[in-house]
Design a protein around this motif. Structure first.
Motif, PDB file in Angstrom:
ATOM      1  N   THR A  67       0.839  -1.187   0.000  1.00 15.56           N
ATOM      2  CA  THR A  67       0.000   0.000   0.000  1.00 15.56           C
ATOM      3  C   THR A  67       0.876   1.239   0.000  1.00 15.56           C
ATOM      4  OG1 THR A  67      -1.923   1.012   1.084  1.00 15.56           O
ATOM      5  CG2 THR A  67      -0.216   0.098   2.529  1.00 15.56           C
ATOM      6  N   GLY A  68       0.275   2.392   0.255  1.00 19.91           N
ATOM      7  CA  GLY A  68       1.043   3.621   0.313  1.00 19.91           C
ATOM      8  C   GLY A  68       0.228   4.732   0.934  1.00 19.91           C
ATOM      9  N   ARG A 102       0.129   7.480  -0.436  1.00 19.31           N
ATOM     10  CA  ARG A 102      -0.473   7.903  -1.692  1.00 19.31           C
ATOM     11  C   ARG A 102      -0.242   6.771  -2.671  1.00 19.31           C
ATOM     12  NH1 ARG A 102       1.670  12.509  -5.922  1.00 19.31           N
ATOM     13  NH2 ARG A 102      -0.199  12.613  -7.228  1.00 19.31           N
ATOM     14  N   ILE A 103      -1.268   6.407  -3.428  1.00 19.55           N
ATOM     15  CA  ILE A 103      -1.156   5.309  -4.387  1.00 19.55           C
ATOM     16  C   ILE A 103      -1.475   5.844  -5.773  1.00 19.55           C
ATOM     17  CG2 ILE A 103      -2.007   3.034  -5.054  1.00 19.55           C
ATOM     18  CD1 ILE A 103      -2.815   2.557  -2.160  1.00 19.55           C
ATOM     19  N   ASP A 127      -4.161  11.197  -0.130  1.00 18.52           N
ATOM     20  CA  ASP A 127      -2.750  11.540   0.065  1.00 18.52           C
ATOM     21  C   ASP A 127      -2.557  11.963   1.521  1.00 18.52           C
ATOM     22  OD1 ASP A 127      -0.140  12.371   0.057  1.00 18.52           O
ATOM     23  OD2 ASP A 127      -0.328  13.683  -1.703  1.00 18.52           O
ATOM     24  N   ARG A 135       0.566  11.620   3.063  1.00 18.97           N
ATOM     25  CA  ARG A 135       2.007  11.540   3.285  1.00 18.97           C
ATOM     26  C   ARG A 135       2.478  12.529   4.347  1.00 18.97           C
ATOM     27  NH1 ARG A 135       3.963  12.164  -2.822  1.00 18.97           N
ATOM     28  NH2 ARG A 135       2.170  13.612  -2.735  1.00 18.97           N
ATOM     29  N   THR A 180       2.550  -0.450  -5.762  1.00 24.71           N
ATOM     30  CA  THR A 180       2.987   0.183  -4.510  1.00 24.71           C
ATOM     31  C   THR A 180       4.364  -0.389  -4.183  1.00 24.71           C
ATOM     32  OG1 THR A 180       1.762  -1.496  -3.244  1.00 24.71           O
ATOM     33  CG2 THR A 180       0.680   0.601  -3.621  1.00 24.71           C
ATOM     34  N   GLU A 201       9.533   1.252  -1.774  1.00 25.48           N
ATOM     35  CA  GLU A 201       9.791   2.569  -1.181  1.00 25.48           C
ATOM     36  C   GLU A 201       8.517   3.189  -0.600  1.00 25.48           C
ATOM     37  OE1 GLU A 201      10.165   3.076  -5.770  1.00 25.48           O
ATOM     38  OE2 GLU A 201      10.770   1.622  -4.237  1.00 25.48           O
ATOM     39  N   SER A 202       7.352   2.831  -1.117  1.00 25.64           N
ATOM     40  CA  SER A 202       6.100   3.332  -0.541  1.00 25.64           C
ATOM     41  C   SER A 202       5.905   2.806   0.878  1.00 25.64           C
ATOM     42  CB  SER A 202       4.909   2.935  -1.412  1.00 25.64           C
ATOM     43  OG  SER A 202       4.967   3.554  -2.676  1.00 25.64           O
ATOM     44  N   ALA A 249       8.427   4.366   3.299  1.00 25.28           N
ATOM     45  CA  ALA A 249       8.016   5.711   3.697  1.00 25.28           C
ATOM     46  C   ALA A 249       7.008   5.658   4.839  1.00 25.28           C
ATOM     47  CB  ALA A 249       7.425   6.453   2.499  1.00 25.28           C
TER      48      ALA A 249
END
Length: 455
Positions: free
Chosen positions: A160-161, A163-164, A232, A234, A255, A258-259, A262
């Motif tokens: 996941t992230g 922001r995706i 978003d 982040r 994703t 690095e997502s 973070a």
């Protein structure tokens, strides 16, 4: 304790009747639309109320059962009451709000479901729970950690992230599904969702996941894309104080690792692990190792030991819950995607007969037509399946392929072509293909429709 073999959907809450923003997006300051979220209990009924509640969230295009059942059976239901949930228009959840919602609204819908289940369990109002989610399910986890920090004890966020994707990429995806439906995404998803060799090791699990994608309601898929386009957080990760384990797949392009790094670096108490040979659907691709990681993070244990155990890729034997039958044992994503479409159009019985009759001499041909006809052509976005059926009927009449014509008359009905429209197509062929050809076609179609009880 083992999972319920036929998970029972928990009744979904009524969608929020308050005014909602237009479908193009949700305006800042507007009250969130709370979509209906349907629960699927993956733990057996006996004694589950005595176990801590674990809520697990899906990836876009999947159902709760296809993504999480094998992982739940690999060790989660022994120690948790596992509640999965389906996105609007996915799996057991047929409800899709008429207006747009955002991730905050979706997270609020999950909380409504959780509160209903906690009431059934006899838990005090507002009790906390553990959470795990993949892709958009992980994004909902982040939103829950931000919006209801007192409700989530700890979370495992997979693939996941914060922001995706981008607003432009989601807008493009929404246009594709609006024009051609979710089946148009099957081929690309077969390549993005799974790590190397997964479709070879677990053809039934892969087929079930791709089938869930093609069965998702177009408007539900598009609505979730719209929510992700605006998501978003982040710059808010530092507000999250609950322990978070971020799990990445080394081959995940949607994703990437690095997502997840973070997320682990941005929250107050974060940890990170990366699974080799896994792409975007870690609970299905590596159910055993994901189950061990969830247990270790939520109950206290060594992540290194969880990673060192067996089943790092593929997991335990057996198909995922709700798996569609499959007989493909290769590793070509075009064949896997085409097989899903071929089954949906022609039916399992026909495809099973064809695959069972496959020999070493004919295997390459079967894979060829599945990849190039059923994925390369039938899954193209330019025409819907109903239109392709009309074209196919005409071509088969013109060439005199009566056995294939009978099969595709049945397929046309499956694809939504009416009896009256079949009659009109055959009348048209009398002019452009010839009266004798149309006469033979009418005899074939009459028999098929009679067998179906429609003529």
């Amino acid at each position: 304790m083992t999972p319920d073999p036929t998970p029972d959907p928990t009744p979904a809450p009524t969608p929020d009747p308050r005014p909602a923003p237009a479908a193009a997006g949700v305006s800042p300051g507007d009250p969130p639309v709370v979509p209906a979220v349907t629960g699927v209990r993956l733990s057996g009924a006996a004694h589950r109320a005595d176990l801590p509640l674990l809520v697990v969230g899906p990836s876009l295009g999947t159902s709760a059962a296809t993504l999480w059942t094998r992982c739940a059976a690999a060790g989660l239901t022994e120690v948790f009451d596992v509640l999965a949930w389906d996105l609007p228009g996915h799996g057991h959840n047929t409800a899709v709000p008429a207006r747009a919602f955002d991730l905050a609204g979706l997270a609020a819908g999950v909380l409504v479901l959780v509160d209903e289940v906690m009431t059934q369990r006899g838990d005090p109002p507002g009790s906390s729970f553990a959470y795990a989610g993949d892709s958009v399910g992980g994004a909902v986890g982040l939103q829950l950690l931000l919006d209801a920090p007192d409700r989530v004890d700890a979370a495992v966020l997979l693939c996941t992230g914060a922001r995706i994707g981008t607003a432009a990429s989601w807008t493009e995806r929404m246009a594709t599904v609006t024009d051609s439906g979710t089946p148009a995404l099957v081929s690309g998803s077969a390549q993005r969702w799974f790590g190397p060799g997964f479709l070879d090791r677990e053809p039934e699990a892969g087929s079930a996941l791709l089938h869930a994608l093609s069965a998702a309601r177009d408007e539900g898929y598009v609505a979730v894309c719209g929510a992700l386009a605006a998501f978003d957080v982040r710059d808010r990760l530092g507000e999250i104080t609950a322990p978070v384990l971020a799990v990445a797949g080394s081959h995940d392009v949607a994703t990437p690792p690095e997502s997840l790094r973070a997320i682990a670096d941005g929250v107050v108490h974060g940890a990170y692990v990366e699974l080799p040979d896994v792409a975007h659907l870690a609970p299905a691709e590596a159910p055993e190792v994901v189950a061990r990681l969830v247990r270790a993070h939520l109950l206290g244990g060594s992540l290194d030991e969880a990673l060192a155990g067996p089943g790092a890729v593929g997991g335990a034997g057996g198909g995922a819950g709700g798996a569609a039958p499959a007989a493909y044992d290769g590793d070509d994503p075009r064949v896997a995607a085409g097989l899903v479409t071929r089954r949906e159009v022609l039916g399992d019985a026909h495809v099973d007969r064809a695959r069972a009759a496959t020999t070493d001499f004919t295997r390459d041909f079967q894979d060829f037509i599945t990849a190039y006809a059923w994925d390369g052509v039938w899954n193209r976005p330019g025409l819907d399946r109903r239109s392709r059926s009309l074209v196919t009927l005409t071509a088969l009449v013109a060439r005199g392929h009566h056995e294939e014509l009978a099969m595709h008359v049945r397929a046309a009905r499956t694809n939504g072509v009416t009896v009256e429209e079949i009659r009109e197509v055959l009348l048209q062929t009398a002019i452009y293909c010839g009266v004798p050809d149309a006469n033979a076609a009418f005899r074939v179609a009459q028999q098929v429709l009679a067998d179906l009880g429609e003529a």
